[in-house]
Design a protein around this motif. Sequence first.
Motif, mmCIF file in Angstrom:
data_model
loop_
_atom_site.group_PDB
_atom_site.id
_atom_site.type_symbol
_atom_site.label_atom_id
_atom_site.label_comp_id
_atom_site.label_asym_id
_atom_site.label_seq_id
_atom_site.Cartn_x
_atom_site.Cartn_y
_atom_site.Cartn_z
ATOM 1 N N MET A 185 -2.566 0.383 -4.251
ATOM 2 C CA MET A 185 -1.591 -0.688 -4.057
ATOM 3 C C MET A 185 -0.577 -0.594 -5.185
ATOM 4 O O MET A 185 -0.936 -0.263 -6.314
ATOM 5 C CB MET A 185 -2.247 -2.068 -4.157
ATOM 6 N N ALA A 229 -1.218 3.947 5.562
ATOM 7 C CA ALA A 229 -1.690 3.917 4.167
ATOM 8 C C ALA A 229 -2.449 5.201 3.864
ATOM 9 O O ALA A 229 -3.315 5.629 4.637
ATOM 10 C CB ALA A 229 -2.569 2.712 3.923
ATOM 11 N N PHE A 280 0.860 -1.175 0.000
ATOM 12 C CA PHE A 280 0.000 0.000 0.000
ATOM 13 C C PHE A 280 0.898 1.226 0.000
ATOM 14 O O PHE A 280 1.925 1.246 0.679
ATOM 15 C CB PHE A 280 -0.888 0.027 1.248
#
Length: 149
Positions: free
Chosen positions: A97, A81, A74
């Motif tokens: 991602m 993230a 990520f």
Amino acid sequence: MKKILYVATVCMFVFSCRKEGEKTSSTMNVITDTTLVKNVLLKLEDSSGIGILKIYSNQYKVSGKIKIKPPCYFLKRDGKALSFSYPDAAVDETIIMQGKNGVQGIIFKKDSIIYEDYFPITSPYNIQEGADEIVYQDFAHRFYKNKYK
């Protein structure tokens, strides 16, 4: 005495084979990254060269599939993230991602988690610094445009 040695030898082979089998099955899936978004645990894994995203929630329907190749991570900033919300496109959260062959977005929308398009990139992002918000905005609005054309 021969029977005891025979039984002991057979047991030794059975237990040694079982332990070896357990080792190979546990090394097949390697966890490359995890994050928590909207109280949903997301776990990226490498399963013998195939990227897998495990989603630990039963409140969302999941559609699409992961298209990037492992190792997958990520995009983050400060160890967390990155995610962005786009109410104008009815997108609750957008995360990205990155894999060996490109990037792919994940959209949280009402009761759904949707794998967005995948894009090959020539120079990968630094996964610890993330990407500019414009990349997230592109994934969110691309979904909106493709869905409502």
